[in-house]
Design an enzyme around this catalytic site. Structure first.
Site, PDB file in Angstrom:
ATOM      1  N   ALA A 150       0.843  -1.192   0.000  1.00  0.00           N
ATOM      2  CA  ALA A 150       0.000   0.000   0.000  1.00  0.00           C
ATOM      3  C   ALA A 150       0.878   1.241   0.000  1.00  0.00           C
ATOM      4  O   ALA A 150       1.950   1.245   0.613  1.00  0.00           O
ATOM      5  CB  ALA A 150      -0.873  -0.002   1.245  1.00  0.00           C
ATOM      6  N   GLU A 155       0.903  -9.624  -1.966  1.00  0.00           N
ATOM      7  CA  GLU A 155      -0.476 -10.074  -2.244  1.00  0.00           C
ATOM      8  C   GLU A 155      -0.780 -10.021  -3.744  1.00  0.00           C
ATOM      9  O   GLU A 155      -1.459 -10.885  -4.285  1.00  0.00           O
ATOM     10  CB  GLU A 155      -1.469  -9.204  -1.474  1.00  0.00           C
ATOM     11  CG  GLU A 155      -1.363  -9.402   0.031  1.00  0.00           C
ATOM     12  CD  GLU A 155      -2.360  -8.539   0.773  1.00  0.00           C
ATOM     13  OE1 GLU A 155      -2.043  -7.353   1.003  1.00  0.00           O
ATOM     14  OE2 GLU A 155      -3.456  -9.029   1.079  1.00  0.00           O
ATOM     15  N   GLY A 182       0.912  -5.518   0.300  1.00  0.00           N
ATOM     16  CA  GLY A 182       0.087  -5.609  -0.907  1.00  0.00           C
ATOM     17  C   GLY A 182       0.884  -6.001  -2.143  1.00  0.00           C
ATOM     18  O   GLY A 182       0.326  -6.555  -3.100  1.00  0.00           O
ATOM     19  N   GLU A 240       1.967  -6.604   7.540  1.00  0.00           N
ATOM     20  CA  GLU A 240       0.796  -5.836   7.980  1.00  0.00           C
ATOM     21  C   GLU A 240       0.534  -5.883   9.481  1.00  0.00           C
ATOM     22  O   GLU A 240       0.161  -4.868  10.081  1.00  0.00           O
ATOM     23  CB  GLU A 240      -0.472  -6.318   7.243  1.00  0.00           C
ATOM     24  CG  GLU A 240      -0.563  -5.841   5.801  1.00  0.00           C
ATOM     25  CD  GLU A 240       0.121  -6.754   4.804  1.00  0.00           C
ATOM     26  OE1 GLU A 240       0.918  -7.629   5.226  1.00  0.00           O
ATOM     27  OE2 GLU A 240      -0.141  -6.597   3.602  1.00  0.00           O
TER      28      GLU A 240
HETATM   29  N1  COA Z   1       4.405   3.635   0.196  1.00  0.00           N
HETATM   30  C1  COA Z   1       4.850   4.834  -0.185  1.00  0.00           C
HETATM   31  N2  COA Z   1       6.134   5.161  -0.303  1.00  0.00           N
HETATM   32  C2  COA Z   1       7.031   4.194  -0.023  1.00  0.00           C
HETATM   33  C3  COA Z   1       6.651   2.900   0.377  1.00  0.00           C
HETATM   34  C4  COA Z   1       5.253   2.634   0.485  1.00  0.00           C
HETATM   35  N3  COA Z   1       4.787   1.439   0.827  1.00  0.00           N
HETATM   36  N4  COA Z   1       7.751   2.161   0.583  1.00  0.00           N
HETATM   37  C5  COA Z   1       8.791   2.958   0.326  1.00  0.00           C
HETATM   38  N5  COA Z   1       8.360   4.190  -0.047  1.00  0.00           N
HETATM   39  C6  COA Z   1       9.147   5.360  -0.411  1.00  0.00           C
HETATM   40  C7  COA Z   1       9.905   5.894   0.811  1.00  0.00           C
HETATM   41  O1  COA Z   1       9.075   6.716   1.604  1.00  0.00           O
HETATM   42  C8  COA Z   1      11.027   6.640   0.150  1.00  0.00           C
HETATM   43  O2  COA Z   1      10.588   7.890  -0.347  1.00  0.00           O
HETATM   44  P1  COA Z   1      11.154   9.279   0.307  1.00  0.00           P
HETATM   45  O3  COA Z   1      12.626   9.196   0.220  1.00  0.00           O
HETATM   46  O4  COA Z   1      10.519  10.303  -0.585  1.00  0.00           O
HETATM   47  O5  COA Z   1      10.615   9.282   1.692  1.00  0.00           O
HETATM   48  C9  COA Z   1      11.328   5.781  -1.080  1.00  0.00           C
HETATM   49  O6  COA Z   1      10.165   4.986  -1.305  1.00  0.00           O
HETATM   50  C10 COA Z   1      12.500   4.860  -0.853  1.00  0.00           C
HETATM   51  O7  COA Z   1      12.247   4.125   0.346  1.00  0.00           O
HETATM   52  P2  COA Z   1      13.397   3.864   1.423  1.00  0.00           P
HETATM   53  O8  COA Z   1      12.754   3.339   2.659  1.00  0.00           O
HETATM   54  O9  COA Z   1      14.268   5.067   1.570  1.00  0.00           O
HETATM   55  O10 COA Z   1      14.222   2.719   0.664  1.00  0.00           O
HETATM   56  P3  COA Z   1      14.937   1.445   1.276  1.00  0.00           P
HETATM   57  O11 COA Z   1      15.605   0.787   0.111  1.00  0.00           O
HETATM   58  O12 COA Z   1      15.752   1.804   2.457  1.00  0.00           O
HETATM   59  O13 COA Z   1      13.728   0.498   1.812  1.00  0.00           O
HETATM   60  C11 COA Z   1      11.622  -0.668   1.701  1.00  0.00           C
HETATM   61  C12 COA Z   1      12.763   0.024   0.918  1.00  0.00           C
HETATM   62  C13 COA Z   1      10.537  -1.024   0.711  1.00  0.00           C
HETATM   63  C14 COA Z   1      12.161  -1.943   2.366  1.00  0.00           C
HETATM   64  C15 COA Z   1      11.094   0.260   2.801  1.00  0.00           C
HETATM   65  O14 COA Z   1      10.813   1.527   2.208  1.00  0.00           O
HETATM   66  C16 COA Z   1       9.852  -0.231   3.487  1.00  0.00           C
HETATM   67  O15 COA Z   1       9.925  -1.060   4.377  1.00  0.00           O
HETATM   68  N6  COA Z   1       8.663   0.296   3.068  1.00  0.00           N
HETATM   69  C17 COA Z   1       7.412  -0.027   3.666  1.00  0.00           C
HETATM   70  C18 COA Z   1       6.926  -1.346   3.173  1.00  0.00           C
HETATM   71  C19 COA Z   1       5.689  -1.829   3.898  1.00  0.00           C
HETATM   72  O16 COA Z   1       5.633  -1.911   5.112  1.00  0.00           O
HETATM   73  N7  COA Z   1       4.664  -2.203   3.109  1.00  0.00           N
HETATM   74  C20 COA Z   1       3.508  -2.792   3.606  1.00  0.00           C
HETATM   75  C21 COA Z   1       2.392  -1.840   3.699  1.00  0.00           C
HETATM   76  S1  COA Z   1       0.984  -2.666   4.380  1.00  0.00           S
END
Ligand code: COA
Length: 260
Positions: free
Chosen positions: A65, A113, A110, A133
């Protein structure tokens, strides 16, 4: 603004790319709507046999998401989003074409998913997968609890859903969450297309019948499933492609399938 979701056609294959790398290809409201539109377009084109779903860039297939958008959403809007996941993404499991998630980086929440909704999953070796989640005070809401339990069995599903832990591709492969992991140095898209070339180039009636028959095993009791298999076999038996295949064997050449 990017296109959110890009679609490229290569013969009988549609390559669908989530294209928001700056947000790790996260699923915003507009992205989900666009995926639904793409699904309706592809479902209406009988010439499409295979859909490869992937993500832009080399970091993320999809980080789930869009959490930035989610922060500004009311509870009612989140409820609408959950309904949209169901209505707009279901085609990945039901359209009469094989769907494969080509996982080019993280597939979380997601994002996983979405991959679970596809028929098959291949990933680059460095990808990681998880359903985090519960650590965010929710549960998977795009079919994840149901699909992962059906795919892996209840205990493995409970492990992944309740702990929310991220796993690497070797573990995902051994669990059956992935069907293939790419050897280092190979191109994900090209390898996926090479793997599934028999589907893209095969006899269309048989390919579709095989897809529908195997998918039906998920829901039909065995006797009904066997009846359905028989019904689908009949479509193949009466096809010109079946006669052509027999002739081609006799003439020691490759068959030329026409989909009739
Ligand atoms: N929604 C929106 N933006 C997201 C995102 C998400 N699910 N996941 C990552 N981003 C954005 C970050 O905010 C960042 O943008 P910013 O620099 O403008 O703030 C950019 O993507 C890069 O993310 P970053 O965390 O700096 O990269 P990373 O390589 O260190 O880590 C992830 C990548 C995906 C592991 C980490 O961002 C993460 O854990 N995201 C959340 C995932 C999650 O919990 N999803 C389940 C939702 S129910």
């Amino acid at each position: 603004m990017t296109e959110l979701v890009r679609v490229e056609r290569r013969g009988t294959v549609a390559i669908v790319t989530l294209d928001r790398p700056e947000r790790m290809n996260a699923l915003s409201w507009a992205t989900v709507q666009r995926l639904g539109e793409v699904g309706r377009e592809l479902s209406a084109e009988p010439s499409v046999r295979l859909c490869v779903l992937t993500g832009a860039g080399d970091k993320a297939f999809c980080a789930g998401a869009d959490l930035k958008e989610r922060q500004g959403m009311s509870r009612e809007q989140v409820r609408d989003m959950l309904s949209a996941y169901r209505s707009e993404l279901a085609w990945l499991a039901t359209a009469e074409l094989l769907t494969v998630a080509a996982i080019n980086g993280v597939a979380l929440g997601g994002g996983l998913e979405l991959a679970l909704t596809c028929d098959l999953r291949i990933a680059v070796a460095g990808a990681s997968l998880g359903l985090p989640e519960t650590s965010l005070g929710i549960i998977p809401g795009a079919g994840g609890t149901q699909r992962i339990a059906r795919l892996l069995g209840q205990a493995r599903a409970l492990d992944l859903v309740l702990t929310g832990r991220r796993i690497d591709t070797q573990e995902a492969l051994s669990l059956g969450l992935l069907d293939r992991v790419l050897p280092a140095g190979e191109d994900l898209l090209e390898s996926t297309l090479a793997w599934l070339k028999p589907v893209a180039d095969g006899a269309p009636i048989a390919q579709r019948a095989a897809l529908l028959a195997v998918r039906a095993a998920r829901t039909l009791p065995l006797e009904q499933g066997l009846d359905y298999e028989r019904e689908l076999y009949e479509r193949c038996l009466t096809s010109a492609d079946r006669d052509e295949a027999l002739l081609a064997i006799a003439e020691k050449r490759k068959p030329r399938f026409t989909g009739k």
